[in-house]
Design an enzyme around this catalytic site. Sequence first.
Site, PDB file in Angstrom:
ATOM      1  N   CYS A 233       0.803  -1.222   0.000  1.00  0.00           N
ATOM      2  CA  CYS A 233       0.000   0.000   0.000  1.00  0.00           C
ATOM      3  C   CYS A 233       0.838   1.275   0.000  1.00  0.00           C
ATOM      4  CB  CYS A 233      -0.952   0.011   1.189  1.00  0.00           C
ATOM      5  SG  CYS A 233      -0.138  -0.144   2.795  1.00  0.00           S
ATOM      6  N   GLY A 405      -2.877   7.308  11.237  1.00  0.00           N
ATOM      7  CA  GLY A 405      -3.230   8.332  12.206  1.00  0.00           C
ATOM      8  C   GLY A 405      -4.700   8.724  12.165  1.00  0.00           C
ATOM      9  N   GLY A 408      -6.461   9.552   8.939  1.00  0.00           N
ATOM     10  CA  GLY A 408      -6.710   8.398   8.080  1.00  0.00           C
ATOM     11  C   GLY A 408      -7.615   7.365   8.711  1.00  0.00           C
TER      12      GLY A 408
END
Length: 494
Positions: A233, A405, A408
Amino acid sequence: MAARAAQREFAHASQAEVDRICAAMADAVYRDAARLGQLATDETGYGVPAHKRIKVEFASRTVWESIRDIPTVGVLRRDDARGVVEIGWPVGVVVGLCPSTNPNSTAVYKVLISVKARNACIIAPHPSAKACTYEAVRLMIEAGERAGMPRGLVGCMQEVSLPGSQELMRHYATSMILATGGTPMVRAAHSMGKPALGVGPGNVPVYVDRSADVLAAATAIVNSKSFDCSTICATEQSVVVDAPVAAQLRAEMERLGAHFVTPTQKAALERTVFTPGGGMNPGAVGRTPQALAALAGIDVPAHARILVAELGSVGREEPLSAEKLTTVLGWYVADGWRAGCERSIELLRFGGDGHSLVIHATDDDVVMAFGLEKPAFRILVNTWGTLGAIGATTGVMPAMTLAPGGIGGAVVSDNITVTHLLNVKRLAFALHEPPAAAYEHAPDVRGAPRHDGSRAAGAAPRPRVPGVPDPSPPGTDQVDRIVRRVLSQLGGGP
Protein backbone atom coordinates in the site's frame (compact mmCIF):
# COMPACT_ATOMS: atom_id res chain seq x y z
CA MET A 1 -10.95 -20.43 24.25
CA ALA A 2 -7.86 -22.55 23.62
CA ALA A 3 -5.92 -19.42 22.69
CA ARG A 4 -6.99 -17.62 25.85
CA ALA A 5 -6.03 -20.58 28.05
CA ALA A 6 -2.66 -20.84 26.33
CA GLN A 7 -2.10 -17.10 26.69
CA ARG A 8 -2.79 -17.20 30.41
CA GLU A 9 -0.18 -19.93 30.74
CA PHE A 10 2.28 -18.04 28.53
CA ALA A 11 1.83 -14.87 30.60
CA HIS A 12 4.19 -16.46 33.15
CA ALA A 13 6.98 -17.08 30.62
CA SER A 14 10.36 -15.45 31.13
CA GLN A 15 11.94 -13.10 28.63
CA ALA A 16 14.41 -15.82 27.65
CA GLU A 17 11.59 -18.28 26.96
CA VAL A 18 9.65 -15.74 24.90
CA ASP A 19 12.69 -14.82 22.83
CA ARG A 20 13.66 -18.45 22.23
CA ILE A 21 10.19 -19.21 20.88
CA CYS A 22 10.05 -16.14 18.64
CA ALA A 23 13.54 -16.78 17.25
CA ALA A 24 12.60 -20.36 16.41
CA MET A 25 9.45 -19.27 14.58
CA ALA A 26 11.25 -16.54 12.63
CA ASP A 27 14.04 -18.92 11.60
CA ALA A 28 11.60 -21.59 10.41
CA VAL A 29 9.76 -19.19 8.13
CA TYR A 30 12.93 -17.52 6.84
CA ARG A 31 14.34 -20.87 5.73
CA ASP A 32 11.18 -21.60 3.73
CA ALA A 33 10.64 -18.09 2.34
CA ALA A 34 11.07 -19.03 -1.31
CA ARG A 35 8.43 -21.77 -1.16
CA LEU A 36 6.04 -19.53 0.76
CA GLY A 37 6.49 -16.74 -1.78
CA GLN A 38 5.68 -19.10 -4.63
CA LEU A 39 2.62 -20.42 -2.79
CA ALA A 40 1.30 -16.87 -2.33
CA THR A 41 1.56 -16.05 -6.03
CA ASP A 42 0.17 -19.42 -7.11
CA GLU A 43 -2.90 -19.09 -4.91
CA THR A 44 -3.75 -15.41 -5.40
CA GLY A 45 -2.35 -14.72 -8.85
CA TYR A 46 -0.84 -11.52 -7.49
CA GLY A 47 2.70 -10.27 -7.82
CA VAL A 48 6.07 -11.89 -8.37
CA PRO A 49 7.22 -15.02 -6.47
CA ALA A 50 10.76 -13.73 -5.94
CA HIS A 51 9.39 -10.50 -4.48
CA LYS A 52 6.95 -12.42 -2.28
CA ARG A 53 9.99 -14.29 -0.96
CA ILE A 54 11.67 -10.99 -0.08
CA LYS A 55 8.55 -9.93 1.82
CA VAL A 56 8.50 -13.17 3.82
CA GLU A 57 12.20 -12.78 4.61
CA PHE A 58 11.55 -9.21 5.72
CA ALA A 59 8.56 -10.20 7.86
CA SER A 60 10.56 -12.93 9.59
CA ARG A 61 14.19 -11.92 9.92
CA THR A 62 14.06 -8.11 9.64
CA VAL A 63 11.00 -7.75 11.86
CA TRP A 64 12.43 -10.14 14.44
CA GLU A 65 15.78 -8.32 14.52
CA SER A 66 13.94 -5.03 15.08
CA ILE A 67 12.05 -6.29 18.14
CA ARG A 68 14.46 -8.90 19.50
CA ASP A 69 16.09 -6.61 22.06
CA ILE A 70 12.90 -4.83 23.16
CA PRO A 71 12.05 -5.94 26.73
CA THR A 72 8.48 -7.16 27.17
CA VAL A 73 8.64 -9.22 30.41
CA GLY A 74 9.04 -8.01 33.96
CA VAL A 75 10.61 -4.62 34.65
CA LEU A 76 10.96 -2.68 31.40
CA ARG A 77 12.25 0.64 32.70
CA ARG A 78 12.75 2.47 35.97
CA ASP A 79 13.01 6.16 36.75
CA ASP A 80 14.50 6.69 40.20
CA ALA A 81 14.02 10.44 40.08
CA ARG A 82 10.27 10.07 39.51
CA GLY A 83 9.89 6.92 41.60
CA VAL A 84 8.28 5.00 38.71
CA VAL A 85 8.90 1.38 37.74
CA GLU A 86 7.35 0.14 34.46
CA ILE A 87 6.35 -3.52 34.08
CA GLY A 88 5.36 -5.30 30.88
CA TRP A 89 1.94 -6.93 30.62
CA PRO A 90 0.31 -8.71 27.66
CA VAL A 91 -2.86 -7.50 25.95
CA GLY A 92 -4.38 -11.00 25.69
CA VAL A 93 -5.69 -12.62 22.50
CA VAL A 94 -4.88 -10.71 19.30
CA VAL A 95 -6.86 -11.39 16.12
CA GLY A 96 -4.79 -10.61 13.01
CA LEU A 97 -6.70 -9.96 9.79
CA CYS A 98 -4.47 -10.48 6.73
CA PRO A 99 -4.86 -9.28 3.13
CA SER A 100 -4.61 -11.19 -0.13
CA THR A 101 -1.89 -8.88 -1.47
CA ASN A 102 0.71 -9.69 1.21
CA PRO A 103 -0.87 -12.75 2.80
CA ASN A 104 1.69 -14.96 4.47
CA SER A 105 4.26 -12.22 5.10
CA THR A 106 1.66 -10.20 7.03
CA ALA A 107 0.68 -13.27 9.06
CA VAL A 108 4.32 -13.97 9.99
CA TYR A 109 4.84 -10.40 11.13
CA LYS A 110 1.66 -10.33 13.21
CA VAL A 111 2.44 -13.60 14.96
CA LEU A 112 5.93 -12.42 15.87
CA ILE A 113 4.95 -9.05 17.32
CA SER A 114 2.07 -10.66 19.22
CA VAL A 115 4.01 -13.52 20.79
CA LYS A 116 6.96 -11.27 21.65
CA ALA A 117 4.55 -9.38 23.94
CA ARG A 118 3.25 -12.70 25.41
CA ASN A 119 -0.05 -12.49 23.58
CA ALA A 120 -1.92 -15.25 21.81
CA CYS A 121 -2.49 -14.65 18.10
CA ILE A 122 -5.21 -16.01 15.83
CA ILE A 123 -4.75 -15.24 12.13
CA ALA A 124 -7.81 -14.66 9.95
CA PRO A 125 -6.66 -15.07 6.33
CA HIS A 126 -8.22 -13.52 3.26
CA PRO A 127 -10.47 -16.16 1.63
CA SER A 128 -8.43 -16.07 -1.58
CA ALA A 129 -5.14 -16.62 0.29
CA LYS A 130 -6.10 -19.03 3.06
CA ALA A 131 -3.84 -21.92 2.04
CA CYS A 132 -0.59 -19.97 1.72
CA THR A 133 -1.35 -18.05 4.90
CA TYR A 134 -2.10 -21.20 6.86
CA GLU A 135 1.12 -22.82 5.65
CA ALA A 136 3.24 -19.98 7.02
CA VAL A 137 1.40 -20.06 10.35
CA ARG A 138 1.70 -23.85 10.50
CA LEU A 139 5.47 -23.61 10.19
CA MET A 140 5.54 -21.08 13.02
CA ILE A 141 3.32 -23.19 15.26
CA GLU A 142 5.46 -26.27 14.83
CA ALA A 143 8.70 -24.39 15.43
CA GLY A 144 7.28 -22.48 18.38
CA GLU A 145 5.91 -25.56 20.11
CA ARG A 146 9.22 -27.38 19.67
CA ALA A 147 10.82 -24.40 21.45
CA GLY A 148 8.33 -24.57 24.34
CA MET A 149 5.35 -22.49 23.19
CA PRO A 150 2.04 -23.61 24.76
CA ARG A 151 -0.23 -25.48 22.38
CA GLY A 152 -2.98 -23.22 21.06
CA LEU A 153 -1.14 -19.91 21.59
CA VAL A 154 -0.97 -19.34 17.81
CA GLY A 155 -3.72 -20.37 15.42
CA CYS A 156 -5.09 -19.76 11.94
CA MET A 157 -8.60 -20.06 10.56
CA GLN A 158 -8.88 -22.69 7.84
CA GLU A 159 -12.59 -22.44 7.07
CA VAL A 160 -12.69 -18.78 6.11
CA SER A 161 -15.88 -16.78 5.67
CA LEU A 162 -17.02 -13.24 6.38
CA PRO A 163 -19.41 -14.33 9.16
CA GLY A 164 -16.68 -16.49 10.68
CA SER A 165 -14.17 -13.64 10.72
CA GLN A 166 -16.76 -11.31 12.22
CA GLU A 167 -17.58 -13.82 14.96
CA LEU A 168 -13.88 -14.20 15.72
CA MET A 169 -13.46 -10.43 16.01
CA ARG A 170 -16.44 -9.97 18.31
CA HIS A 171 -15.76 -13.05 20.48
CA TYR A 172 -15.60 -12.15 24.17
CA ALA A 173 -12.11 -13.68 24.50
CA THR A 174 -10.69 -11.46 21.74
CA SER A 175 -8.71 -8.63 23.31
CA MET A 176 -7.50 -6.66 20.29
CA ILE A 177 -7.88 -6.67 16.50
CA LEU A 178 -4.92 -5.98 14.21
CA ALA A 179 -6.42 -5.27 10.79
CA THR A 180 -4.51 -5.09 7.51
CA GLY A 181 -6.44 -5.06 4.26
CA GLY A 182 -9.09 -3.20 2.33
CA THR A 183 -11.13 -0.31 3.70
CA PRO A 184 -14.37 -2.31 4.26
CA MET A 185 -12.53 -4.93 6.32
CA VAL A 186 -10.71 -2.32 8.40
CA ARG A 187 -13.98 -0.46 9.04
CA ALA A 188 -15.58 -3.73 10.15
CA ALA A 189 -12.73 -4.28 12.60
CA HIS A 190 -13.24 -0.83 14.09
CA SER A 191 -16.98 -1.50 14.50
CA MET A 192 -16.65 -4.58 16.71
CA GLY A 193 -16.45 -2.77 20.03
CA LYS A 194 -12.90 -4.04 20.58
CA PRO A 195 -9.61 -2.14 20.57
CA ALA A 196 -8.44 -2.19 16.95
CA LEU A 197 -5.31 -1.10 15.14
CA GLY A 198 -5.87 -0.69 11.43
CA VAL A 199 -4.43 0.62 8.20
CA GLY A 200 -5.81 3.04 5.64
CA PRO A 201 -5.59 3.39 1.87
CA GLY A 202 -2.27 4.62 0.53
CA ASN A 203 -2.67 6.92 -2.47
CA VAL A 204 1.03 7.73 -2.31
CA PRO A 205 2.40 10.64 -4.38
CA VAL A 206 6.08 10.86 -5.28
CA TYR A 207 7.40 14.36 -5.89
CA VAL A 208 10.61 14.80 -7.93
CA ASP A 209 12.14 18.22 -7.37
CA ARG A 210 14.43 20.10 -9.75
CA SER A 211 17.21 19.55 -7.19
CA ALA A 212 16.85 15.75 -7.37
CA ASP A 213 19.31 13.25 -8.76
CA VAL A 214 16.98 12.48 -11.65
CA LEU A 215 18.54 9.16 -12.65
CA ALA A 216 18.39 7.91 -9.07
CA ALA A 217 14.79 9.09 -8.77
CA ALA A 218 13.76 7.35 -12.00
CA THR A 219 15.46 4.14 -10.91
CA ALA A 220 13.78 4.17 -7.51
CA ILE A 221 10.32 4.93 -8.90
CA VAL A 222 10.31 2.26 -11.61
CA ASN A 223 11.81 -0.40 -9.35
CA SER A 224 9.46 0.43 -6.49
CA LYS A 225 6.30 0.55 -8.59
CA SER A 226 7.13 -2.74 -10.31
CA PHE A 227 8.11 -4.50 -7.06
CA ASP A 228 5.66 -7.36 -6.57
CA CYS A 229 3.41 -5.62 -9.10
CA SER A 230 2.60 -2.77 -6.71
CA THR A 231 0.82 -4.80 -4.03
CA ILE A 232 2.23 -2.91 -1.03
CA CYS A 233 0.00 0.00 0.00
CA ALA A 234 3.00 2.36 0.28
CA THR A 235 3.88 1.97 -3.41
CA GLU A 236 4.04 5.15 -5.46
CA GLN A 237 0.68 5.83 -7.12
CA SER A 238 1.37 9.08 -9.00
CA VAL A 239 4.50 11.00 -9.97
CA VAL A 240 4.47 14.77 -9.49
CA VAL A 241 7.54 16.13 -11.28
CA ASP A 242 8.99 19.62 -11.26
CA ALA A 243 8.71 21.09 -14.77
CA PRO A 244 12.43 21.76 -15.41
CA VAL A 245 13.31 18.06 -14.99
CA ALA A 246 10.11 16.49 -16.35
CA ALA A 247 11.48 15.58 -19.78
CA GLN A 248 14.66 14.11 -18.30
CA LEU A 249 12.74 12.06 -15.72
CA ARG A 250 10.39 10.73 -18.38
CA ALA A 251 13.26 9.70 -20.65
CA GLU A 252 15.09 7.93 -17.82
CA MET A 253 11.93 6.13 -16.69
CA GLU A 254 11.20 5.00 -20.25
CA ARG A 255 14.74 3.68 -20.57
CA LEU A 256 14.18 1.68 -17.36
CA GLY A 257 10.92 0.09 -18.52
CA ALA A 258 8.13 2.65 -17.97
CA HIS A 259 5.66 2.68 -20.86
CA PHE A 260 3.64 5.88 -21.25
CA VAL A 261 0.20 4.99 -22.59
CA THR A 262 -1.89 6.85 -25.17
CA PRO A 263 -5.21 8.55 -24.27
CA THR A 264 -7.09 5.60 -25.79
CA GLN A 265 -5.05 3.10 -23.79
CA LYS A 266 -5.54 5.20 -20.68
CA ALA A 267 -9.33 4.99 -21.05
CA ALA A 268 -9.10 1.22 -21.47
CA LEU A 269 -7.00 0.95 -18.31
CA GLU A 270 -9.52 3.02 -16.37
CA ARG A 271 -12.24 0.52 -17.29
CA THR A 272 -9.96 -2.39 -16.40
CA VAL A 273 -8.36 -1.27 -13.14
CA PHE A 274 -11.63 -0.07 -11.60
CA THR A 275 -15.15 -1.49 -11.46
CA PRO A 276 -18.12 0.54 -12.76
CA GLY A 277 -18.81 1.55 -9.17
CA GLY A 278 -15.33 3.00 -8.77
CA GLY A 279 -13.77 0.30 -6.62
CA MET A 280 -10.57 -1.56 -7.47
CA ASN A 281 -11.11 -4.54 -9.73
CA PRO A 282 -9.64 -7.56 -7.90
CA GLY A 283 -8.85 -9.16 -11.25
CA ALA A 284 -6.49 -6.29 -12.09
CA VAL A 285 -4.68 -6.12 -8.74
CA GLY A 286 -1.04 -7.17 -8.69
CA ARG A 287 -0.73 -7.78 -12.45
CA THR A 288 2.13 -7.21 -14.83
CA PRO A 289 1.71 -4.60 -17.58
CA GLN A 290 1.34 -7.40 -20.11
CA ALA A 291 -1.43 -9.08 -18.08
CA LEU A 292 -3.21 -5.75 -17.66
CA ALA A 293 -2.91 -5.07 -21.37
CA ALA A 294 -4.51 -8.43 -22.15
CA LEU A 295 -7.39 -7.65 -19.80
CA ALA A 296 -7.81 -4.16 -21.28
CA GLY A 297 -7.48 -5.25 -24.90
CA ILE A 298 -4.48 -3.04 -25.63
CA ASP A 299 -0.90 -3.65 -26.75
CA VAL A 300 2.14 -2.78 -24.62
CA PRO A 301 5.80 -3.65 -25.18
CA ALA A 302 7.13 -6.92 -23.79
CA HIS A 303 9.85 -5.01 -21.93
CA ALA A 304 7.38 -2.73 -20.10
CA ARG A 305 7.70 -2.99 -16.31
CA ILE A 306 5.08 -0.35 -15.44
CA LEU A 307 2.44 1.66 -17.33
CA VAL A 308 2.28 5.44 -16.91
CA ALA A 309 -0.75 7.60 -17.68
CA GLU A 310 -0.62 11.38 -17.99
CA LEU A 311 -3.27 12.97 -15.76
CA GLY A 312 -4.65 16.50 -15.63
CA SER A 313 -6.57 16.61 -12.37
CA VAL A 314 -7.29 14.72 -9.15
CA GLY A 315 -10.68 13.24 -8.35
CA ARG A 316 -13.46 11.05 -9.66
CA GLU A 317 -13.23 12.59 -13.11
CA GLU A 318 -9.69 11.19 -13.32
CA PRO A 319 -10.01 7.59 -12.04
CA LEU A 320 -6.31 6.77 -12.31
CA SER A 321 -5.55 9.50 -9.76
CA ALA A 322 -6.79 7.07 -7.07
CA GLU A 323 -4.88 4.24 -5.40
CA LYS A 324 -3.99 1.49 -7.89
CA LEU A 325 -2.57 -1.73 -6.41
CA THR A 326 -1.20 -2.73 -9.76
CA THR A 327 1.49 -1.61 -12.22
CA VAL A 328 -0.20 1.64 -13.34
CA LEU A 329 1.27 4.99 -12.32
CA GLY A 330 -0.18 8.50 -12.72
CA TRP A 331 1.94 11.38 -14.09
CA TYR A 332 1.66 15.11 -13.31
CA VAL A 333 3.95 18.04 -14.12
CA ALA A 334 4.09 20.93 -11.64
CA ASP A 335 6.02 24.18 -11.95
CA GLY A 336 7.99 24.57 -8.72
CA TRP A 337 7.92 22.79 -5.37
CA ARG A 338 4.97 24.82 -4.09
CA ALA A 339 2.79 23.64 -6.96
CA GLY A 340 4.15 20.13 -6.43
CA CYS A 341 3.27 20.43 -2.78
CA GLU A 342 -0.33 21.38 -3.54
CA ARG A 343 -0.75 18.56 -6.06
CA SER A 344 0.66 16.06 -3.56
CA ILE A 345 -1.80 17.22 -0.92
CA GLU A 346 -4.66 16.79 -3.41
CA LEU A 347 -3.59 13.21 -4.06
CA LEU A 348 -3.28 12.41 -0.37
CA ARG A 349 -6.72 13.81 0.33
CA PHE A 350 -8.16 11.74 -2.51
CA GLY A 351 -7.90 8.46 -0.62
CA GLY A 352 -4.51 8.59 1.06
CA ASP A 353 -4.76 10.88 4.07
CA GLY A 354 -2.17 10.16 6.70
CA HIS A 355 -0.39 7.33 4.89
CA SER A 356 2.86 8.02 3.01
CA LEU A 357 4.58 10.36 0.58
CA VAL A 358 7.90 10.11 -1.29
CA ILE A 359 10.15 13.01 -2.21
CA HIS A 360 13.30 13.02 -4.33
CA ALA A 361 15.31 16.18 -3.71
CA THR A 362 18.66 17.42 -2.45
CA ASP A 363 17.38 20.85 -1.42
CA ASP A 364 16.98 20.52 2.35
CA ASP A 365 14.51 23.40 2.51
CA VAL A 366 12.19 21.67 0.04
CA VAL A 367 12.48 18.35 1.89
CA MET A 368 11.65 20.02 5.20
CA ALA A 369 8.71 21.91 3.68
CA PHE A 370 7.23 18.63 2.49
CA GLY A 371 7.84 17.06 5.88
CA LEU A 372 6.13 19.90 7.71
CA GLU A 373 3.17 20.49 5.43
CA LYS A 374 2.02 17.16 4.01
CA PRO A 375 -0.84 15.21 5.66
CA ALA A 376 1.20 11.97 5.67
CA PHE A 377 3.00 10.28 8.54
CA ARG A 378 5.76 8.63 6.50
CA ILE A 379 7.74 11.10 4.39
CA LEU A 380 10.32 9.03 2.51
CA VAL A 381 13.32 10.85 1.10
CA ASN A 382 15.32 9.61 -1.91
CA THR A 383 14.23 5.98 -1.59
CA TRP A 384 11.61 3.50 -2.75
CA GLY A 385 8.11 4.09 -1.42
CA THR A 386 7.42 0.36 -1.34
CA LEU A 387 10.36 -0.69 0.79
CA GLY A 388 11.02 2.62 2.51
CA ALA A 389 7.67 2.89 4.28
CA ILE A 390 7.82 -0.64 5.69
CA GLY A 391 11.32 -0.03 7.07
CA ALA A 392 13.38 -2.15 4.65
CA THR A 393 15.41 0.77 3.24
CA THR A 394 14.85 3.37 5.97
CA GLY A 395 15.10 3.61 9.74
CA VAL A 396 11.37 3.50 10.48
CA MET A 397 10.18 0.47 12.44
CA PRO A 398 9.91 -2.62 10.20
CA ALA A 399 6.23 -3.47 9.84
CA MET A 400 3.57 -4.78 7.46
CA THR A 401 0.81 -2.66 9.03
CA LEU A 402 1.19 1.08 8.44
CA ALA A 403 -1.25 3.17 10.44
CA PRO A 404 -2.41 6.52 8.97
CA GLY A 405 -3.23 8.33 12.21
CA GLY A 406 -6.42 10.16 13.09
CA ILE A 407 -6.78 11.83 9.71
CA GLY A 408 -6.71 8.40 8.08
CA GLY A 409 -9.15 6.81 10.50
CA ALA A 410 -6.64 5.04 12.75
CA VAL A 411 -5.79 5.31 16.44
CA VAL A 412 -2.06 5.85 15.88
CA SER A 413 0.21 7.06 13.08
CA ASP A 414 3.02 4.52 13.55
CA ASN A 415 4.36 1.45 11.85
CA ILE A 416 2.67 -1.09 14.14
CA THR A 417 5.10 -3.18 16.20
CA VAL A 418 5.40 -5.06 19.47
CA THR A 419 5.10 -1.96 21.67
CA HIS A 420 1.57 -1.39 20.37
CA LEU A 421 0.59 -4.87 21.57
CA LEU A 422 2.17 -4.48 25.01
CA ASN A 423 0.46 -3.00 28.03
CA VAL A 424 2.60 -1.32 30.69
CA LYS A 425 1.93 -1.33 34.43
CA ARG A 426 3.48 1.42 36.52
CA LEU A 427 4.56 1.25 40.14
CA ALA A 428 4.44 4.88 41.21
CA PHE A 429 5.83 5.70 44.68
CA ALA A 430 4.84 8.75 46.68
CA LEU A 431 7.30 11.60 46.20
CA HIS A 432 5.36 14.46 47.79
CA GLU A 433 2.72 15.03 50.44
CA PRO A 434 -0.67 16.06 49.03
CA PRO A 435 -1.26 19.82 48.96
CA ALA A 436 -2.34 21.32 52.27
CA ALA A 437 -5.79 22.20 50.93
CA ALA A 438 -6.51 18.52 50.45
CA TYR A 439 -6.60 18.09 54.27
CA GLU A 440 -8.87 21.02 55.08
CA HIS A 441 -12.01 18.93 55.58
CA ALA A 442 -10.32 15.77 56.86
CA PRO A 443 -11.00 14.71 60.47
CA ASP A 444 -8.09 15.06 62.90
CA VAL A 445 -7.66 11.33 63.45
CA ARG A 446 -5.20 10.22 66.13
CA GLY A 447 -1.94 9.28 64.48
CA ALA A 448 -2.81 10.95 61.17
CA PRO A 449 -0.94 14.03 59.89
CA ARG A 450 -2.63 17.43 59.99
CA HIS A 451 -2.90 19.52 56.86
CA ASP A 452 0.24 21.39 57.93
CA GLY A 453 2.21 18.14 58.27
CA SER A 454 2.19 18.10 62.11
CA ARG A 455 0.38 15.49 64.20
CA ALA A 456 -2.49 15.88 66.60
CA ALA A 457 -1.42 16.73 70.11
CA GLY A 458 -0.30 13.64 72.05
CA ALA A 459 -0.72 11.48 68.98
CA ALA A 460 1.24 8.28 68.80
CA PRO A 461 3.50 7.75 65.80
CA ARG A 462 1.64 6.37 62.80
CA PRO A 463 1.85 2.56 62.90
CA ARG A 464 3.54 0.75 60.02
CA VAL A 465 1.40 -1.75 58.11
CA PRO A 466 3.38 -4.85 57.10
CA GLY A 467 3.95 -4.98 53.35
CA VAL A 468 2.77 -1.41 52.72
CA PRO A 469 5.53 1.07 51.80
CA ASP A 470 5.82 4.25 53.88
CA PRO A 471 4.26 7.08 51.85
CA SER A 472 7.25 9.31 52.30
CA PRO A 473 9.59 9.78 49.31
CA PRO A 474 11.10 6.35 48.67
CA GLY A 475 14.62 7.15 47.59
CA THR A 476 16.70 4.79 45.51
CA ASP A 477 16.96 2.13 48.23
CA GLN A 478 13.23 1.49 48.37
CA VAL A 479 12.88 1.40 44.59
CA ASP A 480 15.77 -1.07 44.48
CA ARG A 481 14.04 -3.33 47.00
CA ILE A 482 10.78 -3.30 45.07
CA VAL A 483 12.50 -3.92 41.74
CA ARG A 484 14.35 -6.93 43.18
CA ARG A 485 11.09 -8.29 44.54
CA VAL A 486 9.31 -7.82 41.21
CA LEU A 487 12.15 -9.48 39.36
CA SER A 488 12.09 -12.47 41.65
CA GLN A 489 8.35 -12.87 41.07
CA LEU A 490 8.23 -12.24 37.31
CA GLY A 491 11.54 -13.76 36.29
CA GLY A 492 12.58 -10.84 34.10
CA GLY A 493 14.69 -7.74 34.25
CA PRO A 494 15.75 -4.65 32.47
